[in-house]
Design an enzyme around this catalytic site. Structure first.
Site, PDB file in Angstrom:
ATOM      1  N   THR A 191      -6.140  -8.919  -5.380  1.00 49.19           N
ATOM      2  CA  THR A 191      -6.037  -7.984  -6.503  1.00 49.19           C
ATOM      3  C   THR A 191      -6.644  -8.567  -7.778  1.00 49.19           C
ATOM      4  OG1 THR A 191      -4.400  -7.048  -8.026  1.00 49.19           O
ATOM      5  CG2 THR A 191      -3.666  -8.896  -6.731  1.00 49.19           C
ATOM      6  N   ASP A 192      -7.094  -7.688  -8.666  1.00 46.14           N
ATOM      7  CA  ASP A 192      -7.604  -8.156  -9.969  1.00 46.14           C
ATOM      8  C   ASP A 192      -6.492  -8.769 -10.810  1.00 46.14           C
ATOM      9  OD1 ASP A 192      -6.225  -5.808 -10.582  1.00 46.14           O
ATOM     10  OD2 ASP A 192      -7.883  -4.864 -11.681  1.00 46.14           O
ATOM     11  N   GLU A 193      -5.230  -8.502 -10.432  1.00 45.12           N
ATOM     12  CA  GLU A 193      -4.115  -9.001 -11.252  1.00 45.12           C
ATOM     13  C   GLU A 193      -4.036 -10.524 -11.252  1.00 45.12           C
ATOM     14  OE1 GLU A 193      -0.493  -6.733 -11.001  1.00 45.12           O
ATOM     15  OE2 GLU A 193      -1.568  -4.947 -10.325  1.00 45.12           O
TER      16      GLU A 193
ATOM     17  N   TYR B 282       4.503 -11.085  -8.767  1.00 44.21           N
ATOM     18  CA  TYR B 282       3.599 -10.484  -7.767  1.00 44.21           C
ATOM     19  C   TYR B 282       2.208 -11.120  -7.841  1.00 44.21           C
ATOM     20  CZ  TYR B 282       0.036  -7.216  -6.051  1.00 44.21           C
ATOM     21  OH  TYR B 282      -1.057  -6.676  -5.436  1.00 44.21           O
TER      22      TYR B 282
HETATM   23  P1  NAD Z   1       1.973  -1.293   0.244  1.00 48.11           P
HETATM   24  O1  NAD Z   1       3.190  -1.889  -0.372  1.00 48.11           O
HETATM   25  O2  NAD Z   1       1.794   0.184   0.212  1.00 48.11           O
HETATM   26  O3  NAD Z   1       1.884  -1.736   1.774  1.00 48.11           O
HETATM   27  C1  NAD Z   1       2.144  -3.035   2.200  1.00 48.11           C
HETATM   28  C2  NAD Z   1       2.367  -3.001   3.717  1.00 48.11           C
HETATM   29  O4  NAD Z   1       2.585  -4.343   4.166  1.00 48.11           O
HETATM   30  C3  NAD Z   1       3.595  -2.193   4.149  1.00 48.11           C
HETATM   31  O5  NAD Z   1       3.254  -1.368   5.227  1.00 48.11           O
HETATM   32  C4  NAD Z   1       4.603  -3.247   4.560  1.00 48.11           C
HETATM   33  O6  NAD Z   1       5.474  -2.800   5.585  1.00 48.11           O
HETATM   34  C5  NAD Z   1       3.695  -4.356   5.041  1.00 48.11           C
HETATM   35  N1  NAD Z   1       4.325  -5.682   4.940  1.00 48.11           N
HETATM   36  C6  NAD Z   1       4.945  -6.233   3.865  1.00 48.11           C
HETATM   37  N2  NAD Z   1       5.373  -7.471   4.176  1.00 48.11           N
HETATM   38  C7  NAD Z   1       5.011  -7.700   5.460  1.00 48.11           C
HETATM   39  C8  NAD Z   1       5.157  -8.808   6.342  1.00 48.11           C
HETATM   40  N3  NAD Z   1       5.804  -9.908   5.950  1.00 48.11           N
HETATM   41  N4  NAD Z   1       4.650  -8.717   7.575  1.00 48.11           N
HETATM   42  C9  NAD Z   1       4.009  -7.607   7.999  1.00 48.11           C
HETATM   43  N5  NAD Z   1       3.853  -6.517   7.218  1.00 48.11           N
HETATM   44  C10 NAD Z   1       4.348  -6.569   5.959  1.00 48.11           C
HETATM   45  O7  NAD Z   1       0.757  -2.035  -0.441  1.00 48.11           O
HETATM   46  P2  NAD Z   1      -0.730  -1.508  -0.712  1.00 48.11           P
HETATM   47  O8  NAD Z   1      -0.769  -0.871  -2.037  1.00 48.11           O
HETATM   48  O9  NAD Z   1      -1.212  -0.784   0.480  1.00 48.11           O
HETATM   49  O10 NAD Z   1      -1.500  -2.903  -0.836  1.00 48.11           O
HETATM   50  C11 NAD Z   1      -2.089  -3.515   0.307  1.00 48.11           C
HETATM   51  C12 NAD Z   1      -2.730  -4.814  -0.112  1.00 48.11           C
HETATM   52  O11 NAD Z   1      -3.715  -4.563  -1.108  1.00 48.11           O
HETATM   53  C13 NAD Z   1      -1.747  -5.801  -0.735  1.00 48.11           C
HETATM   54  O12 NAD Z   1      -2.072  -7.096  -0.285  1.00 48.11           O
HETATM   55  C14 NAD Z   1      -1.988  -5.675  -2.228  1.00 48.11           C
HETATM   56  O13 NAD Z   1      -1.704  -6.891  -2.890  1.00 48.11           O
HETATM   57  C15 NAD Z   1      -3.475  -5.351  -2.259  1.00 48.11           C
HETATM   58  N6  NAD Z   1      -3.937  -4.553  -3.406  1.00 48.11           N
HETATM   59  C16 NAD Z   1      -3.312  -3.383  -3.736  1.00 48.11           C
HETATM   60  C17 NAD Z   1      -3.802  -2.623  -4.798  1.00 48.11           C
HETATM   61  C18 NAD Z   1      -3.166  -1.298  -5.180  1.00 48.11           C
HETATM   62  O14 NAD Z   1      -3.548  -0.711  -6.187  1.00 48.11           O
HETATM   63  N7  NAD Z   1      -2.239  -0.753  -4.395  1.00 48.11           N
HETATM   64  C19 NAD Z   1      -4.903  -3.071  -5.529  1.00 48.11           C
HETATM   65  C20 NAD Z   1      -5.516  -4.284  -5.159  1.00 48.11           C
HETATM   66  C21 NAD Z   1      -5.025  -5.003  -4.090  1.00 48.11           C
HETATM   67  P1  TYD Z   2       1.685   0.436 -11.066  1.00 47.22           P
HETATM   68  O1  TYD Z   2       1.308   1.707 -10.391  1.00 47.22           O
HETATM   69  O2  TYD Z   2       3.033  -0.128 -10.811  1.00 47.22           O
HETATM   70  O3  TYD Z   2       0.549  -0.623 -10.747  1.00 47.22           O
HETATM   71  P2  TYD Z   2       0.264  -2.093 -11.390  1.00 47.22           P
HETATM   72  O4  TYD Z   2       1.498  -2.567 -12.034  1.00 47.22           O
HETATM   73  O5  TYD Z   2      -0.074  -2.886 -10.179  1.00 47.22           O
HETATM   74  O6  TYD Z   2      -0.881  -1.912 -12.339  1.00 47.22           O
HETATM   75  O7  TYD Z   2       1.558   0.659 -12.626  1.00 47.22           O
HETATM   76  C1  TYD Z   2       0.351   1.108 -13.212  1.00 47.22           C
HETATM   77  C2  TYD Z   2       0.542   1.103 -14.702  1.00 47.22           C
HETATM   78  O8  TYD Z   2       1.491   2.129 -15.052  1.00 47.22           O
HETATM   79  C3  TYD Z   2       1.126  -0.190 -15.231  1.00 47.22           C
HETATM   80  O9  TYD Z   2       0.547  -0.476 -16.498  1.00 47.22           O
HETATM   81  C4  TYD Z   2       2.606   0.108 -15.394  1.00 47.22           C
HETATM   82  C5  TYD Z   2       2.619   1.584 -15.731  1.00 47.22           C
HETATM   83  N1  TYD Z   2       3.807   2.348 -15.269  1.00 47.22           N
HETATM   84  C6  TYD Z   2       4.492   3.176 -16.158  1.00 47.22           C
HETATM   85  O10 TYD Z   2       4.143   3.289 -17.358  1.00 47.22           O
HETATM   86  N2  TYD Z   2       5.556   3.878 -15.687  1.00 47.22           N
HETATM   87  C7  TYD Z   2       5.998   3.777 -14.400  1.00 47.22           C
HETATM   88  O11 TYD Z   2       7.019   4.428 -14.039  1.00 47.22           O
HETATM   89  C8  TYD Z   2       5.261   2.932 -13.488  1.00 47.22           C
HETATM   90  C9  TYD Z   2       5.684   2.804 -12.055  1.00 47.22           C
HETATM   91  C10 TYD Z   2       4.172   2.245 -13.980  1.00 47.22           C
END
Ligand code: NAD
Ligand code: TYD
Length: 373
Positions: A136-138, A161
């Protein structure tokens, strides 16, 4: 025919990736591993159930015996690790599970791949294998009003995280640097689209607005995220797995930076018009206590992946948000299922606490020097 071990396949991005790959490749085998935590949902894979190209295994990426067995049995060409605890707010309350799944889970996957792919005597790796870490960019921390994250921006995570994801990235690079392991890391900005769990901003807003519930905006709502439609992320991962140069990091993002309050108002306007619902108005917006350590701005510079692999985001935000809202409106039963049971408890605990602390948190000064206060 290529075989992929895809971890976290039942979560938001993992399940979209499974759909993307099955749609794109007629000849493919996906071995999909997921623990099915609260965020993992087999309903996300319902429409590929029964497809012989996709094999689902319930299990933990920390389980060495299971992961080793899957690698031995299916001999994947690629291991793609999506599995993680992914929600910043949960990490603030309970960091330990983020260390277990995100750090120890990643190290276990790396070790299992090394055991299966590495000849320690000859110091050689089996041909054609690759481990791809979805990051992630975070991990880069926060930006001020100017500038972008590039692949050489120093890691400076703030939340539990992002710290766990940065730790995992360091281990991935350590396996590359120490043993020559064939790896890539992708670092993507905020995704949105179908199947996202409603603890994240956009699906939470959709779910609340439909019920005329408050729309919680943390702090002043001027935090900026760089939003990418999930299928564009899936395309990037596929390209990096196939063609990414071994050992490289690729940032993925589409110059789609928007302040949170813009996202909130867009969702309100869309739902108001689409549902012809006069109860969905900006009156629902409720400013609540800010997230602790809230990163002010993220913004990706995607030049490297564009120049090296020809990737670009195909879906402008205006189109992606309509596709996303279409999907949630067409799938109310999905939302009903994921918000039954534990979700209500989560929501009450997380947001009651925030409302109670609104004033105190707003007055809290930010640390100087890190994050664009
Ligand atoms: P999500 O929380 O929707 O899904 C995570 C999945 O991983 C779930 O299905 C969960 O059951 C599974 N999981 C968690 N712990 C596990 C373990 N110990 N063993 C096996 N399975 C496990 O997350 P997401 O939003 O789909 O993100 C997926 C990946 O992409 C993550 O690594 C996250 O850090 C990365 N990512 C997410 C975003 C975003 O905006 N959502 C952006 C950049 C990177
Ligand atoms: P989120 O979807 O949790 O993603 P991330 O924290 O990984 O960026 O949040 C996106 C942005 O929205 C973040 O700046 C936090 C804000 N946010 C709110 O203002 N209200 C909310 O209820 C949530 C869940 C997030």
């Amino acid at each position: 025919m290529k075989t992929y071990l895809v971890t976290g396949c039942a979560g938001f991005i993992g399940s979209n990736f499974v759909h993307y790959m099955l749609e794109k490749y007629a000849q493919i085998r996906l071995v999909n591993l997921d623990k099915l935590t609260y965020a993992g949902n087999l309903e996300n894979l319902k429409d590929v159930e029964g497809d012989p190209r996709h094999i689902f295994v319930q299990g933990d990426i920390c389980d060495k015996a299971l992961v080793s067995d899957l690698i031995t049995r299916y001999d994947p060409d690629y291991v793609i690790n999506f599995a993680a605890e992914s929600h910043v707010d949960r990490s603030i309350r309970n960091p330990e599970i983020f260390v277990e799944s995100n750090v120890l889970g990643t190290v276990n996957l790396l070790q299992c791949c090394k055991d299966a792919w590495y000849n320690a005597e000859a110091k050689t790796w089996k041909e054609g294998k690759k481990y791809l870490q979805v990051s992630t960019d975070e991990v880069y921390g926060a930006l001020g009003p100017e500038g972008y994250f590039t692949e050489t921006t120093p890691l400076s995570p703030h939340s539990p995280y992002s710290s766990s994801k940065a730790s995992a990235d360091l281990f991935v690079m350590a396996f590359h640097d120490t043993y020559g392991m064939p790896v890539n890391i992708t670092r993507c900005s905020n995704n949105y689209g179908p199947y996202q769990f409603p603890e994240k901003l956009i699906p939470l807003l959709i779910n609340n607005a439909k019920q005329h519930k408050n729309l919680p905006v943390y702090g002043d709502g001027m935090q900026v995220r760089d939003w990418l439609y999930v299928m564009d992320h899936c395309k990037a991962i596929d390209m990096v797995a196939s063609d990414g140069k071994v050992g490289e990091v690729y940032n993925v993002g589409g110059h789609n930076e928007r302040p949170n309050i813009f996202i909130v108002k867009t969702v309100i306007a869309q739902l108001h018009d689409r549902l012809q619902d006069e109860g969905i108005t900006e009156e629902l917006i409720t400013h609540v206590a800010d997230r602790l350590g809230h990163d002010r701005r993220y913004g990706i510079d995607p030049t490297k992946i564009k120049n090296d692999l020809g990737w670009y985001p195909e879906t402008p935000f205006e189109k992606g948000i309509v596709l996303t809202i279409d999907w949630y409106l067409a799938n109310p039963e999905w939302m009903a299922h994921v918000t039954s049971g534990d979700y209500q408890k989560y929501y009450e605990q997380m947001y009651k606490n925030k409302e109670a602390h609104t004033r105190k948190a707003a007055a809290r000064p930010r640390r100087a020097g890190r994050g664009g206060a």
